[in-house]
Design a protein around this motif. Sequence first.
Motif, mmCIF file in Angstrom:
data_model
loop_
_atom_site.group_PDB
_atom_site.id
_atom_site.type_symbol
_atom_site.label_atom_id
_atom_site.label_comp_id
_atom_site.label_asym_id
_atom_site.label_seq_id
_atom_site.Cartn_x
_atom_site.Cartn_y
_atom_site.Cartn_z
ATOM 1 N N UNK A 1 -12.421 2.422 0.535
ATOM 2 C CA UNK A 1 -12.444 3.213 1.772
ATOM 3 C C UNK A 1 -11.819 4.590 1.590
ATOM 4 N N UNK A 2 -12.219 5.504 2.454
ATOM 5 C CA UNK A 2 -11.616 6.840 2.511
ATOM 6 C C UNK A 2 -10.716 6.871 3.742
ATOM 7 N N UNK A 3 -9.448 7.157 3.540
ATOM 8 C CA UNK A 3 -8.493 7.081 4.641
ATOM 9 C C UNK A 3 -8.495 8.364 5.465
ATOM 10 N N UNK A 4 -8.118 8.275 6.745
ATOM 11 C CA UNK A 4 -7.951 9.490 7.541
ATOM 12 C C UNK A 4 -6.944 10.452 6.935
ATOM 13 N N UNK A 5 -5.911 9.907 6.283
ATOM 14 C CA UNK A 5 -4.901 10.769 5.671
ATOM 15 C C UNK A 5 -5.500 11.625 4.558
#
Length: 389
Positions: free
Chosen positions: A171-175
């Motif tokens: 996954x690609x995190x919001x951070x």
Amino acid sequence: MITRRALLLTGGASLAVLGGAGTYVLSKDIDPARAPWEAASRGFGDIRLDAAAYAILAPNPHNRQPWAIELKGEDRLVLTCDLDRLLPETDPPNRQITIGLGAFLELLRQAASEKGYEARITPFPEGEPYPLLDERPIAEVVFTRAKVRRDPLFGEALARRTLRDNFSSKPVSPEVLEKLRALAFDGAPDWAGAAPGRFAWSVEEERVEALKALCREGWLAETSAPAPHAESTKLTRIGASEVNANPDGISLTGPMMEAMQLTGLLSREKMDEKGSLAHQGTLNFYNGLIDSAAAFGWLTSPANTRADQLQAGADWLRLNLAATRLGLGFHPLSQVLQEFPEMAPHYERCHAMLGISAPARVQGLFRFGYAAFPEPAPRWPLQSRLIAL
């Protein structure tokens, strides 16, 4: 290298039937078409050429490389658009081409500052060309030795890639996406004369799935529209020989592509033939890219002037460089933003889905994820982009 319209087709049988030709196929490469990436770091002894050697590596639609570069006096460079490199079917208003020219100018500016020069850019010194680009200059650039701030993103210029491969399940995190935004835009210079654009993103599952569905619909609309699809097919270079001879357009290379070409499974005619293995494989491959997106991001501008489009190109490049810094895969999904008639309902739905209404405009839609970075894309050498005096 397998690029934008690459094919996900089984090639084992094709390789087997080649017999003695197999060694020939496996030995071919496109190193000559990648030579400009190495040449940029060597320099040419003139700051304008040194900066332009990097600028020609900028991302651009269908890899058309539409820049025409003229040196004037001792310190000036004039950028015009090579009108033979437009995309009249997939980009009727020349918006995407103008975005590519904006990416060129931003990378030119960064390369100049790296060598201690200010590149003062004057966009459209003879006025913005509308409704289509014409022979008027895109920009005039004056180079002056100065104490300038080096752009921290320039270190990624030779590593920058557009990833046309399936992303992993990571996954690609919001951070990470917030860090991407900050790297790309905090303190970014404003040279295009347009109001600042905006970058937004989503990792929310329902929205990501909705955007995937929209992009699949847009991709099908493009491949089903005869003239836009034919334009892309015409610009497809199949195999190392074609890519080295014409290092632009859409490149399909590698052992599988060479084998399929030699056995007749892959040709421009087959790609145009609905129901063929090549045509269906093209559809399946690109749908797989879309479905592997872990996150989406989009660039918007408050209006859609030529200056806004140049600014979008600068923003696009900065996002790509920042993603490279973070090891994040970056790939534009441009179909639903194209402005030919068959795409109109998907274009409108995209803007509605993202909450963007006129005069604002979505200038870029991207998928993000993680994958191994490929080799660099083909480029024409700098000398071929210079206007002879």
